[in-house]
Design an enzyme around this catalytic site. Structure first.
Site, mmCIF file in Angstrom:
data_model
loop_
_atom_site.group_PDB
_atom_site.id
_atom_site.type_symbol
_atom_site.label_atom_id
_atom_site.label_comp_id
_atom_site.label_asym_id
_atom_site.label_seq_id
_atom_site.Cartn_x
_atom_site.Cartn_y
_atom_site.Cartn_z
ATOM 1 N N LYS A 156 0.864 -1.178 0.000
ATOM 2 C CA LYS A 156 0.000 0.000 0.000
ATOM 3 C C LYS A 156 0.906 1.236 0.000
ATOM 4 O O LYS A 156 1.999 1.134 0.554
ATOM 5 C CB LYS A 156 -0.830 -0.120 1.264
ATOM 6 C CG LYS A 156 -1.452 1.110 1.809
ATOM 7 C CD LYS A 156 -2.244 0.770 3.044
ATOM 8 C CE LYS A 156 -2.783 2.004 3.659
ATOM 9 N NZ LYS A 156 -1.813 2.765 4.445
ATOM 10 N N HIS A 186 -2.749 -5.011 4.797
ATOM 11 C CA HIS A 186 -2.325 -5.833 5.934
ATOM 12 C C HIS A 186 -3.449 -6.091 6.937
ATOM 13 O O HIS A 186 -3.347 -6.985 7.762
ATOM 14 C CB HIS A 186 -1.083 -5.243 6.616
ATOM 15 C CG HIS A 186 -1.394 -4.128 7.572
ATOM 16 N ND1 HIS A 186 -1.555 -2.836 7.179
ATOM 17 C CD2 HIS A 186 -1.581 -4.117 8.909
ATOM 18 C CE1 HIS A 186 -1.823 -2.078 8.222
ATOM 19 N NE2 HIS A 186 -1.844 -2.835 9.302
ATOM 20 N N LYS A 190 -4.987 -9.867 9.646
ATOM 21 C CA LYS A 190 -5.372 -9.964 11.062
ATOM 22 C C LYS A 190 -6.357 -11.120 11.232
ATOM 23 O O LYS A 190 -7.357 -11.199 10.511
ATOM 24 C CB LYS A 190 -6.011 -8.645 11.532
ATOM 25 C CG LYS A 190 -5.047 -7.467 11.486
ATOM 26 C CD LYS A 190 -5.690 -6.203 12.007
ATOM 27 C CE LYS A 190 -4.866 -4.964 11.692
ATOM 28 N NZ LYS A 190 -3.639 -4.829 12.425
ATOM 29 N N GLU A 224 -6.699 5.214 16.703
ATOM 30 C CA GLU A 224 -5.293 5.038 17.077
ATOM 31 C C GLU A 224 -4.920 6.102 18.104
ATOM 32 O O GLU A 224 -5.375 7.246 17.994
ATOM 33 C CB GLU A 224 -4.390 5.191 15.862
ATOM 34 C CG GLU A 224 -4.605 4.130 14.815
ATOM 35 C CD GLU A 224 -3.588 4.261 13.694
ATOM 36 O OE1 GLU A 224 -2.587 3.531 13.730
ATOM 37 O OE2 GLU A 224 -3.778 5.096 12.807
ATOM 38 N N ASP A 243 -5.083 7.274 3.639
ATOM 39 C CA ASP A 243 -4.247 6.318 4.372
ATOM 40 C C ASP A 243 -5.058 5.119 4.865
ATOM 41 O O ASP A 243 -4.549 4.007 4.916
ATOM 42 C CB ASP A 243 -3.617 7.053 5.572
ATOM 43 C CG ASP A 243 -2.542 6.235 6.270
ATOM 44 O OD1 ASP A 243 -1.857 5.441 5.582
ATOM 45 O OD2 ASP A 243 -2.378 6.381 7.504
ATOM 46 N N HIS A 248 -8.117 -0.116 4.372
ATOM 47 C CA HIS A 248 -8.414 -0.866 5.597
ATOM 48 C C HIS A 248 -9.901 -0.826 5.990
ATOM 49 O O HIS A 248 -10.515 -1.861 6.247
ATOM 50 C CB HIS A 248 -7.581 -0.338 6.763
ATOM 51 C CG HIS A 248 -6.106 -0.320 6.498
ATOM 52 N ND1 HIS A 248 -5.486 -1.240 5.693
ATOM 53 C CD2 HIS A 248 -5.122 0.505 6.939
ATOM 54 C CE1 HIS A 248 -4.189 -0.976 5.650
ATOM 55 N NE2 HIS A 248 -3.941 0.079 6.392
ATOM 56 N N LYS A 344 -6.043 9.601 14.250
ATOM 57 C CA LYS A 344 -4.848 9.497 15.088
ATOM 58 C C LYS A 344 -5.077 10.333 16.339
ATOM 59 O O LYS A 344 -5.873 11.268 16.335
ATOM 60 C CB LYS A 344 -3.637 10.056 14.342
ATOM 61 C CG LYS A 344 -3.396 9.374 12.996
ATOM 62 C CD LYS A 344 -2.117 8.587 13.010
ATOM 63 C CE LYS A 344 -1.845 7.946 11.662
ATOM 64 N NZ LYS A 344 -1.546 6.506 11.775
HETATM 65 C C1 BG6 Z 1 -1.112 1.721 7.964
HETATM 66 C C2 BG6 Z 1 -1.241 3.220 7.971
HETATM 67 O O1 BG6 Z 1 -1.512 1.208 6.719
HETATM 68 O O2 BG6 Z 1 -1.934 1.164 8.996
HETATM 69 C C3 BG6 Z 1 -0.858 3.766 9.355
HETATM 70 O O3 BG6 Z 1 -0.400 3.777 6.978
HETATM 71 C C4 BG6 Z 1 -1.648 3.087 10.446
HETATM 72 O O4 BG6 Z 1 -1.038 5.175 9.389
HETATM 73 C C5 BG6 Z 1 -1.578 1.569 10.305
HETATM 74 O O5 BG6 Z 1 -1.108 3.489 11.695
HETATM 75 C C6 BG6 Z 1 -2.529 0.880 11.278
HETATM 76 O O6 BG6 Z 1 -2.302 -0.502 11.254
HETATM 77 P P1 BG6 Z 1 -2.421 -1.409 12.559
HETATM 78 O O7 BG6 Z 1 -2.159 -2.787 12.092
HETATM 79 O O8 BG6 Z 1 -1.426 -0.887 13.543
HETATM 80 O O9 BG6 Z 1 -3.829 -1.209 13.057
#
Ligand code: BG6
Length: 495
Positions: A156, A186, A190, A224, A243, A248, A344
């Site tokens: 990504k 990603h 999970k 987050e 992002d 996601h 964030k």
């Molecule tokens: C990433 C983003 O793809 O995913 C980040 O670029 C983000 O900004 C992250 O913090 C979150 O992933 P995870 O697995 O920590 O929830």
């Protein structure tokens, strides 16, 4: 996961990058530990720094050792198995000579280690290298399948809007067949995200009520507590919407909303997910709100405003929070809004999918002290504290009819011993096995960008006037609450 993966070489572009150190190599190590790494395996790192094979191995080993939880020593047998196949090639990604060298090196390793002509090219690099790398590999015939398979993993971000995603797809598919392309998100690595399908389709209980007849609305939160950390430069060009949302969060929407596939065959699953994206209305800018964090307090620590983070413009209009309302135009979901939010510097790290069911009729309790029934929620807690919670009403003990909203809880940690994993193990294993189920197909990526395109366009022409509009440690800007208040609804607390 049971079978050992077939022999192959894995070529890792970005061999000295963060992703390699933090996720890819630890995941390969975990696969080695569980006996799933191919018996014949070569890991070839490519990057621009000068290093010997030995230095590369040692750097990765040291970093890995430092990041292991206290008391977890490295399993030397597993590490040695991985390290034995590691070699390093110094080369510029834009220099044709790198690829001639790589072709020769790969041929040599293939012969020596009996790799069957199979090779996986992993692009763990900045996105502006994706297209040139695919081109360069094609030019020296490294993507041609002569007996063995050739696959490319693309990280990504896959494009930064609809037009660039289309252009990248066209570029990539000029050199590769769709089945050779593994576009990673990603979140799909999970366990709890994969489990959404198990919950829905391995149980007879939920599917009959998983629709507009019984569901009032769905809230998806990816909160987050971290700020932008050292990624100010990347974030200034990206923002929270790009992002997190078309990738996601939309993957979570697709898992929640998709129709049952006819089988767990990759194409069957991917087609059902793509159907969800095709049924989502392009989001109108009026259904989206954005925010940017100011200074604040998270868990007792003062943290600075986004505009004061390194490599961030002090007048930045880039959003660190986004909330939106989606509608899915199909028979199952018509009239059921999906509310999404991510940001964030929210109070804590929490990712959940919360399904709110319609209320029961009140008639039965009219002549009792019960004035308001609590809601029925099914909450899929994706991370942390992975689990599933059902909220329902129960009678408090005693002579009066008093109700209380109570919870039934399932926690993964109580049932399963979790093998230590970084979340890339399944994804890498699937690449070795050629299973594309958990990867995004070209049409999914484009349909996702198409949904957010009107918002990207509107924001491009209009700076946010009220930034920063939420304090670090709060649940986001007021406008996010107003978005739901319009529909007489409220967000669940982030806890
Ligand atoms: C990433 C983003 O793809 O995913 C980040 O670029 C983000 O900004 C992250 O913090 C979150 O992933 P995870 O697995 O920590 O929830």
């Amino acid at each position: 996961m049971t079978a050992q993966a077939p022999p192959c070489a894995m070529v890792l572009f970005g061999a000295n990058g963060d992703l390699t150190k933090r996720l890819v190599v630890p995941a390969l190590y975990n696969l080695a530990k569980s006996g799933l790494l191919p018996a014949h395996f070569a890991l070839i790192g490519v990057d621009h720094n000068d290093k010997t094979d030995e230095q590369w191995r040692a750097d990765l080993h040291d970093f890995f050792a430092q990041t292991l939880a206290k008391g977890d020593g490295i399993d030397q047998t597993a590490w040695n198995r991985l390290a034995a196949g590691m070699s390093y090639l110094r080369g510029d990604f834009l220099d044709a000579r790198t690829f001639v060298q790589l072709r020769d090196h790969l041929a040599e390793r293939d012969k020596k280690d009996e790799l069957g002509g199979n090779a996986l090219f992993y692009l763990a690099v900045s996105d502006h290298f994706f297209a040139p790398l695919v081109d360069a590999l094609a030019k020296v015939d490294l993507l041609k399948e002569n007996g063995g398979w050739r696959r490319v993993v693309i990280e990504k971000p896959f494009g930064h809007d609809l037009e660039s995603a289309k252009a990248l797809n066209a570029h990539v598919l000029n050199c590769l067949r769709e089945e050779q392309v593994f576009r990673i998100d990603h979140f799909l690595g999970k366990e709890t995200v994969q489990n959404i399908m198990a919950l829905r389709f391995a149980n007879g209980l939920f599917e009959p009520i998983w629709n507009r007849d019984r569901i009032d609305h769905v809230q998806i939160t990816v909160a987050e507590a971290i700020g932008v950390e050292r990624r100010g430069k990347f974030y200034e060009a990206t923002g929270a919407l790009r992002d997190m949302v078309p990738n996601h969060l939309f993957q979570l929407v697709a898992m929640t909303a998709m129709e049952p596939p006819v089988s767990f065959d990759a194409e069957a699953v991917r087609t059902k997910k793509a159907d969800v994206f095709k049924a989502i209305h392009p989001v109108s800018p009026g259904d989206v709100v954005r925010g940017q964090y100011g200074a604040g307090d998270i868990g007792g620590t003062n943290v600075p405003a986004y505009r004061l983070e390194p490599n961030v413009d002090p007048n930045s209009s880039v959003e660190t929070f986004v909330a939106l309302r989606l509608t899915i135009d199909n028979w199952r979901w018509a009239g059921v809004p999906f509310y999404l939010r991510t940001g964030k510097r929210l109070p804590k790290r929490s990712t959940e999918i919360a399904v709110r069911f319609k209320e029961a009729p009140y008639t039965l309790f009219r002549a009792t002290p019960v004035d308001e029934l609590g809601a029925n929620w099914l909450i899929l807690q994706i991370q942390p504290d992975e689990g599933i919670r059902l909220r329902f009403n129960a009678k408090q003990p005693g002579p009066q009819m008093n109700l209380e909203n109570v919870a039934m809880d399932f926690k993964y940690a109580d049932w399963f011993k979790q093998p230590s994993a970084v979340g890339y193990e399944t994804l890498l294993y699937d690449c070795f096995m050629g299973d594309t189920t958990l990867f995004q197909r070209a049409d999914q990526v484009e349909a996702s960008w198409a949904i957010v395109e009107p918002v990207l366009r509107a924001w491009r022409n209009e700076r946010a006037g009220d930034f920063p509009n939420y304090a670090a440690g709060s649940a986001g800007p007021k406008s996010a609450d107003e978005l739901l208040a319009r529909d007489h609804r409220t967000w669940r607390a982030i806890r």
